[in-house]
Design a protein around this motif. Sequence first.
Motif, PDB file in Angstrom:
ATOM      1  N   ARG A 260       0.829  -1.208   0.000  1.00 40.66           N
ATOM      2  CA  ARG A 260       0.000   0.000   0.000  1.00 40.66           C
ATOM      3  C   ARG A 260       0.865   1.260   0.000  1.00 40.66           C
ATOM      4  NH1 ARG A 260      -4.349  -1.721   4.093  1.00 40.66           N
ATOM      5  NH2 ARG A 260      -3.286  -0.308   5.517  1.00 40.66           N
ATOM      6  N   ILE A 261       1.961   1.229   0.729  1.00 38.59           N
ATOM      7  CA  ILE A 261       2.849   2.380   0.785  1.00 38.59           C
ATOM      8  C   ILE A 261       3.689   2.473  -0.476  1.00 38.59           C
ATOM      9  CG2 ILE A 261       4.812   3.393   2.011  1.00 38.59           C
ATOM     10  CD1 ILE A 261       3.614   2.245   4.583  1.00 38.59           C
ATOM     11  N   VAL A 262       4.175   1.343  -0.966  1.00 37.51           N
ATOM     12  CA  VAL A 262       4.989   1.319  -2.180  1.00 37.51           C
ATOM     13  C   VAL A 262       4.244   1.944  -3.350  1.00 37.51           C
ATOM     14  CG1 VAL A 262       6.021  -0.201  -3.934  1.00 37.51           C
ATOM     15  CG2 VAL A 262       6.447  -0.621  -1.497  1.00 37.51           C
ATOM     16  N   ARG A 263       2.945   1.699  -3.442  1.00 36.73           N
ATOM     17  CA  ARG A 263       2.149   2.262  -4.537  1.00 36.73           C
ATOM     18  C   ARG A 263       2.148   3.786  -4.527  1.00 36.73           C
ATOM     19  NH1 ARG A 263      -1.395  -2.084  -3.025  1.00 36.73           N
ATOM     20  NH2 ARG A 263      -1.474  -3.688  -4.657  1.00 36.73           N
ATOM     21  N   GLN A 264       2.445   4.396  -3.394  1.00 34.28           N
ATOM     22  CA  GLN A 264       2.417   5.855  -3.279  1.00 34.28           C
ATOM     23  C   GLN A 264       3.797   6.495  -3.401  1.00 34.28           C
ATOM     24  OE1 GLN A 264      -0.430   7.310  -0.105  1.00 34.28           O
ATOM     25  NE2 GLN A 264      -0.374   5.179   0.527  1.00 34.28           N
ATOM     26  N   ILE A 265       4.829   5.688  -3.610  1.00 34.13           N
ATOM     27  CA  ILE A 265       6.194   6.197  -3.717  1.00 34.13           C
ATOM     28  C   ILE A 265       6.597   6.237  -5.183  1.00 34.13           C
ATOM     29  CG2 ILE A 265       8.616   5.783  -3.108  1.00 34.13           C
ATOM     30  CD1 ILE A 265       7.633   4.503  -0.518  1.00 34.13           C
ATOM     31  N   THR A 266       7.002   7.392  -5.648  1.00 34.46           N
ATOM     32  CA  THR A 266       7.212   7.603  -7.083  1.00 34.46           C
ATOM     33  C   THR A 266       8.343   6.773  -7.665  1.00 34.46           C
ATOM     34  OG1 THR A 266       8.617   9.508  -6.575  1.00 34.46           O
ATOM     35  CG2 THR A 266       6.292   9.946  -6.992  1.00 34.46           C
ATOM     36  N   TRP A 267       9.375   6.457  -6.882  1.00 37.54           N
ATOM     37  CA  TRP A 267      10.549   5.764  -7.422  1.00 37.54           C
ATOM     38  C   TRP A 267      10.534   4.258  -7.172  1.00 37.54           C
ATOM     39  CZ3 TRP A 267      12.921   3.517  -3.298  1.00 37.54           C
ATOM     40  CH2 TRP A 267      12.778   4.130  -2.045  1.00 37.54           C
ATOM     41  N   LEU A 268       9.405   3.748  -6.667  1.00 37.08           N
ATOM     42  CA  LEU A 268       9.277   2.323  -6.407  1.00 37.08           C
ATOM     43  C   LEU A 268       8.150   1.723  -7.226  1.00 37.08           C
ATOM     44  CD1 LEU A 268       9.704   1.603  -2.575  1.00 37.08           C
ATOM     45  CD2 LEU A 268      10.958   0.547  -4.457  1.00 37.08           C
ATOM     46  N   LYS A 269       8.355   0.532  -7.721  1.00 38.70           N
ATOM     47  CA  LYS A 269       7.328  -0.190  -8.459  1.00 38.70           C
ATOM     48  C   LYS A 269       7.108  -1.547  -7.808  1.00 38.70           C
ATOM     49  CE  LYS A 269       7.004   3.053 -11.530  1.00 38.70           C
ATOM     50  NZ  LYS A 269       5.830   3.957 -11.515  1.00 38.70           N
ATOM     51  N   LEU A 270       5.840  -1.963  -7.772  1.00 43.16           N
ATOM     52  CA  LEU A 270       5.531  -3.270  -7.205  1.00 43.16           C
ATOM     53  C   LEU A 270       6.170  -4.384  -8.023  1.00 43.16           C
ATOM     54  CD1 LEU A 270       1.732  -2.870  -6.372  1.00 43.16           C
ATOM     55  CD2 LEU A 270       3.605  -3.018  -4.738  1.00 43.16           C
ATOM     56  N   GLY A 271       6.681  -5.394  -7.327  1.00 43.91           N
ATOM     57  CA  GLY A 271       7.248  -6.543  -8.028  1.00 43.91           C
ATOM     58  C   GLY A 271       6.159  -7.335  -8.726  1.00 43.91           C
ATOM     59  N   LYS A 272       6.469  -7.838  -9.904  1.00 40.49           N
ATOM     60  CA  LYS A 272       5.496  -8.619 -10.666  1.00 40.49           C
ATOM     61  C   LYS A 272       5.640 -10.094 -10.311  1.00 40.49           C
ATOM     62  CE  LYS A 272       5.350  -5.375 -14.557  1.00 40.49           C
ATOM     63  NZ  LYS A 272       5.536  -5.201 -16.026  1.00 40.49           N
ATOM     64  N   GLY A 273       4.534 -10.684  -9.908  1.00 39.04           N
ATOM     65  CA  GLY A 273       4.571 -12.087  -9.544  1.00 39.04           C
ATOM     66  C   GLY A 273       4.681 -12.284  -8.041  1.00 39.04           C
ATOM     67  N   ILE A 274       4.287 -13.444  -7.582  1.00 36.11           N
ATOM     68  CA  ILE A 274       4.311 -13.758  -6.157  1.00 36.11           C
ATOM     69  C   ILE A 274       5.754 -13.803  -5.664  1.00 36.11           C
ATOM     70  CG2 ILE A 274       3.722 -15.495  -4.422  1.00 36.11           C
ATOM     71  CD1 ILE A 274       1.401 -16.350  -6.209  1.00 36.11           C
ATOM     72  N   GLY A 275       6.021 -13.053  -4.623  1.00 33.63           N
ATOM     73  CA  GLY A 275       7.359 -13.058  -4.035  1.00 33.63           C
ATOM     74  C   GLY A 275       8.371 -12.204  -4.763  1.00 33.63           C
ATOM     75  N   ALA A 276       7.972 -11.549  -5.841  1.00 39.04           N
ATOM     76  CA  ALA A 276       8.920 -10.726  -6.599  1.00 39.04           C
ATOM     77  C   ALA A 276       9.292  -9.478  -5.803  1.00 39.04           C
ATOM     78  CB  ALA A 276       8.314 -10.333  -7.941  1.00 39.04           C
ATOM     79  N   ALA A 277      10.555  -9.095  -5.911  1.00 38.50           N
ATOM     80  CA  ALA A 277      11.036  -7.924  -5.174  1.00 38.50           C
ATOM     81  C   ALA A 277      10.516  -6.646  -5.824  1.00 38.50           C
ATOM     82  CB  ALA A 277      12.564  -7.918  -5.157  1.00 38.50           C
ATOM     83  N   HIS A 278      10.341  -5.628  -5.023  1.00 42.33           N
ATOM     84  CA  HIS A 278       9.954  -4.326  -5.557  1.00 42.33           C
ATOM     85  C   HIS A 278      11.116  -3.741  -6.349  1.00 42.33           C
ATOM     86  CE1 HIS A 278       6.321  -4.582  -3.293  1.00 42.33           C
ATOM     87  NE2 HIS A 278       6.935  -4.550  -2.128  1.00 42.33           N
ATOM     88  N   LYS A 279      10.781  -3.020  -7.405  1.00 42.60           N
ATOM     89  CA  LYS A 279      11.806  -2.490  -8.299  1.00 42.60           C
ATOM     90  C   LYS A 279      12.090  -1.023  -7.995  1.00 42.60           C
ATOM     91  CE  LYS A 279      12.955  -1.759 -13.171  1.00 42.60           C
ATOM     92  NZ  LYS A 279      12.479  -1.878 -14.574  1.00 42.60           N
ATOM     93  N   ILE A 280      13.371  -0.721  -7.781  1.00 43.07           N
ATOM     94  CA  ILE A 280      13.808   0.651  -7.536  1.00 43.07           C
ATOM     95  C   ILE A 280      14.196   1.284  -8.865  1.00 43.07           C
ATOM     96  CG2 ILE A 280      15.554   2.099  -6.417  1.00 43.07           C
ATOM     97  CD1 ILE A 280      15.820  -0.091  -4.287  1.00 43.07           C
ATOM     98  N   GLU A 281      13.647   2.446  -9.150  1.00 44.44           N
ATOM     99  CA  GLU A 281      14.002   3.160 -10.364  1.00 44.44           C
ATOM    100  C   GLU A 281      15.166   4.107 -10.081  1.00 44.44           C
ATOM    101  OE1 GLU A 281      10.596   5.089 -11.990  1.00 44.44           O
ATOM    102  OE2 GLU A 281       9.732   3.220 -12.748  1.00 44.44           O
ATOM    103  N   ILE A 282      16.192   4.046 -10.899  1.00 50.63           N
ATOM    104  CA  ILE A 282      17.369   4.896 -10.753  1.00 50.63           C
ATOM    105  C   ILE A 282      17.349   5.950 -11.855  1.00 50.63           C
ATOM    106  CG2 ILE A 282      19.884   4.963 -10.599  1.00 50.63           C
ATOM    107  CD1 ILE A 282      18.496   3.338  -8.399  1.00 50.63           C
ATOM    108  N   PRO A 283      17.572   7.225 -11.519  1.00 51.02           N
ATOM    109  CA  PRO A 283      17.551   8.274 -12.550  1.00 51.02           C
ATOM    110  C   PRO A 283      18.603   8.028 -13.633  1.00 51.02           C
ATOM    111  CG  PRO A 283      17.557   9.228 -10.344  1.00 51.02           C
ATOM    112  CD  PRO A 283      17.828   7.778 -10.182  1.00 51.02           C
TER     113      PRO A 283
END
Length: 375
Positions: A177-200
């Motif tokens: 729920r919090i990750v969805r509100q953070i601009t530089w984070l994306k939810l991981g795709k698939g069960i157990g997938a790590a969240h993806k950090i976007e680097i400029p």
Amino acid sequence: MFLGGRADAEKELAHALSRQIGYTSGAYDLARIFSVLDVFSDNPSAYKEEVIAHLRANDNEESSEAYLAEITNFAQSMRLIETVSSRDARLQRLAPTEYGRSLLGARHLGNDKFFTYFATKVVLLADADYLTPILLYDGPQDSADLHSSFISFQEDLRERRMRWLAEAIPEKVLLDRIVRQITWLKLGKGIGAAHKIEIPSRNTARHHATPRQGWLYYLGMRDENKKVTDFGRAVIKALVPCSPYFWLGPLEGVEETLQLAPAVRKGGPFEDTFNLSGGNPIASEEEIESILDDIAEIMIRGFPYAKLVHASQASLKLPIEYIHYRSYRDKRLYPWETVIQRLFSVKRGLIERFSAHRGQVGFYRLKAEFNDGNK
């Protein structure tokens, strides 16, 4: 102090973890962004098209419609203005926030140093994560090194914050729920997938780093030679304490509301307690008494611009930020709660206080016989 529920606390935490303005296509000049507030000197709200028309009337560069519209986006990102029309409204209607009204009041006082202090806080609350690495950078200016340093700072910062989030909020549903509100984070795709950090990217770094050098000069944190000033060093000291974890935290109490374990809480500096007077001795009663006249003058002179227009009252954010400024200027810590309480006792014939609808700040109003001459 935070007094909301869990949903609001999650929103505040996400904002504290992502204090960055993502727009890069224009509106880089801070004075121009702040000038949006002038539209509301005598109006409680205005259509976006009216704001753009005001900007165009004061534009000497024949800027495009898209460029001028971007200025309002920056003002919204800095929480100076907000949308007050419904989502399905054909025209977007904007109005100043409490911070916006208070900064407008400070803008018309003629006290440039106080306005700069207040404006710096407003900018940091919106953009500390992007502005800080530019302020900390001490290498060659206007070079690829600056852009590389900016990217490295963001990569390290985001990785640290993601690790902390995962530790502080182990429940996946709550974390997502919090990750969805953070601009530089994306939810991981698939069960157990790590969240993806976007680097400029390097191009993004160039677009963000270059204009913010101008912001630092406008705010007095770097001089004309791009050297850090005493004010800039005071900001660094307050913003980057002796800790391996950097953030300008949410409102005090958010971490407790989210029931984070005491061992993982990061503490301050908090959004509502951040100031540049850390380490200064606490002012004596005599010293507090000596600044009451100055505070009252700020409140009286700023009231016509800081008041809500639709209601004859103004936010106490204006005098509170002036108290913070005086703490920095005088090298004395004036506890704002104590000073405000004393002010309304001493100046009760001129100013009266109103409770806050939410939070602890509240509002003030000039007494009727005095207000008649300050409309």
